[in-house]
Design an enzyme around this catalytic site. Structure first.
Site, mmCIF file in Angstrom:
data_model
loop_
_atom_site.group_PDB
_atom_site.id
_atom_site.type_symbol
_atom_site.label_atom_id
_atom_site.label_comp_id
_atom_site.label_asym_id
_atom_site.label_seq_id
_atom_site.Cartn_x
_atom_site.Cartn_y
_atom_site.Cartn_z
ATOM 1 N N ASN A 9 -3.705 -12.116 -4.882
ATOM 2 C CA ASN A 9 -3.996 -12.224 -3.446
ATOM 3 C C ASN A 9 -5.506 -12.427 -3.313
ATOM 4 O OD1 ASN A 9 -4.451 -11.859 -0.735
ATOM 5 N ND2 ASN A 9 -3.854 -9.693 -0.695
ATOM 6 N N GLU A 97 -4.150 -4.540 4.904
ATOM 7 C CA GLU A 97 -5.296 -5.005 5.703
ATOM 8 C C GLU A 97 -4.831 -5.615 7.025
ATOM 9 O OE1 GLU A 97 -7.019 -7.180 2.438
ATOM 10 O OE2 GLU A 97 -7.411 -5.253 1.474
ATOM 11 N N GLU A 167 1.484 -0.662 -2.495
ATOM 12 C CA GLU A 167 0.028 -0.653 -2.595
ATOM 13 C C GLU A 167 -0.519 0.562 -1.852
ATOM 14 O OE1 GLU A 167 -1.573 -4.881 -3.353
ATOM 15 O OE2 GLU A 167 -1.303 -4.710 -1.201
ATOM 16 N N SER A 212 -6.388 -1.932 -7.318
ATOM 17 C CA SER A 212 -7.347 -1.819 -8.418
ATOM 18 C C SER A 212 -6.730 -2.020 -9.801
ATOM 19 C CB SER A 212 -8.102 -0.483 -8.343
ATOM 20 O OG SER A 212 -8.826 -0.400 -7.123
ATOM 21 N N GLY A 233 -5.808 -8.035 -6.257
ATOM 22 C CA GLY A 233 -6.854 -8.517 -5.364
ATOM 23 C C GLY A 233 -8.076 -8.956 -6.160
ATOM 24 N N GLY A 234 -9.055 -8.084 -6.235
ATOM 25 C CA GLY A 234 -10.347 -8.412 -6.859
ATOM 26 C C GLY A 234 -10.238 -9.077 -8.224
HETATM 27 P P1 13P Z 1 -7.477 -4.836 -5.346
HETATM 28 O O1 13P Z 1 -6.766 -5.319 -6.599
HETATM 29 O O2 13P Z 1 -8.774 -5.521 -5.104
HETATM 30 O O3 13P Z 1 -7.544 -3.353 -5.280
HETATM 31 O O4 13P Z 1 -6.550 -5.302 -4.116
HETATM 32 C C1 13P Z 1 -5.199 -5.036 -4.151
HETATM 33 C C2 13P Z 1 -4.554 -5.760 -3.047
HETATM 34 O O5 13P Z 1 -4.782 -5.469 -1.880
HETATM 35 C C3 13P Z 1 -3.646 -6.868 -3.384
HETATM 36 O O6 13P Z 1 -2.928 -7.272 -2.268
#
Ligand code: 13P
Length: 248
Positions: A9, A97, A167, A212, A233-234
């Site tokens: 994502n 989010e 999540e 994470s 995410g990151g």
């Molecule tokens: P991170 O992997 O940056 O914690 O984000 C997770 C996320 O929100 C994926 O949708």
């Protein structure tokens, strides 16, 4: 045996140039990825470009959100049919989010889930608790409530053609991952809740963990019985970091 899925994502990140580099890097590394399906979720405006870049690869394509309406006067929205037309197979719905920053309610997420499935997109339903909800012992109540909204609207059978992503909000972008056992406990709860309504659906539905995840913790998380992959995410923003998870 459920197939593992790792989905990236990208959130509000990237440019034409950086995305071309990222997709090429992932595509080049796919020969090392065995037995795991891989997908990426770019920002809307880059979806068509990414669809072209992914042509001839095994990498799936998803959106980060979808309208709950099919067509009409809904400024700023993008429909499931549009996403399907430009090459998406998946769309996230109910990302934390969207829920916490933009005020999306359980019923909105459920309507988006239904809109996606109606057009043949596979919704990736994101659920998870806030830190204060975990600390007050409400984790199971929260994920049950979020799931129930979808089950009430679409029926439990609809979950068979979806992906669930657990999540925990306190683990997103914080570097604080749920321990494999903490994640497994919630995944097992989700699966047993679904099994109480339909055992076949529960056995089939992929439940991803997100929050994470990185190359260092992915293998341990994915080894847990009810964790069928990750929503990243990151660590999905560079091909090296993302591929380290896809090969974990
Ligand atoms: P991170 O992997 O940056 O914690 O984000 C997770 C996320 O929100 C994926 O949708």
């Amino acid at each position: 045996m459920r197939q593992t899925l790792v989905a990236g994502n990208w959130k509000l990140n990237g440019s034409k140039e950086s995305i071309q580099t990222l997709v090429k890097g992932i595509a080049d590394g796919m020969s090392d990825v065995d037995g795991t399906a891989v997908a990426v979720c770019p920002p809307y405006v880059y979806i068509s470009m990414v669809a072209d870049l992914l042509d001839g690869t095994e990498i799936g394509l998803g959106a980060q959100d979808v309208a709950d309406q099919e067509t009409g006067a809904y400024t700023g929205e993008v429909s499931a049919a549009m996403l399907k037309e430009v090459g998406c197979q998946y769309t996230l719905v109910g990302h934390s989010e969207r829920r916490s920053i933009y005020g999306e309610q359980d019923a909105d997420t459920a309507a988006k889930f239904a809109a996606a499935q109606k057009e043949g997109l596979t919704p990736i339903l994101c659920i998870g608790e806030l830190l204060e909800e975990r600390e007050s012992g409400d984790t199971e109540n929260v994920v049950a409530r979020q799931l129930d909204a979808v089950i009430e609207l679409s029926g439990v059978e609809a979950l068979a053609d979806s992906v669930i992503a657990y999540e925990p909000v306190w683990a997103i972008g914080t570097g604080k991952t749920a321990s494999p056992q903490q994640a497994q406990d919630v995944h097992a709860f989700i699966r047993s809740k679904i099994a109480g309504l339909n055992a076949d659906v529960a056995a089939k539905v992929q439940i991803l963990y997100g929050g994470s995840v990185n190359g260092g913790n992915a293998a341990e998380l994915f080894a847990m019985e009810d964790i069928d992959g990750g929503l990243i995410g990151g660590a999905s923003l560079t091909s090296e970091a993302f591929l380290a998870i896809c090969t974990a």
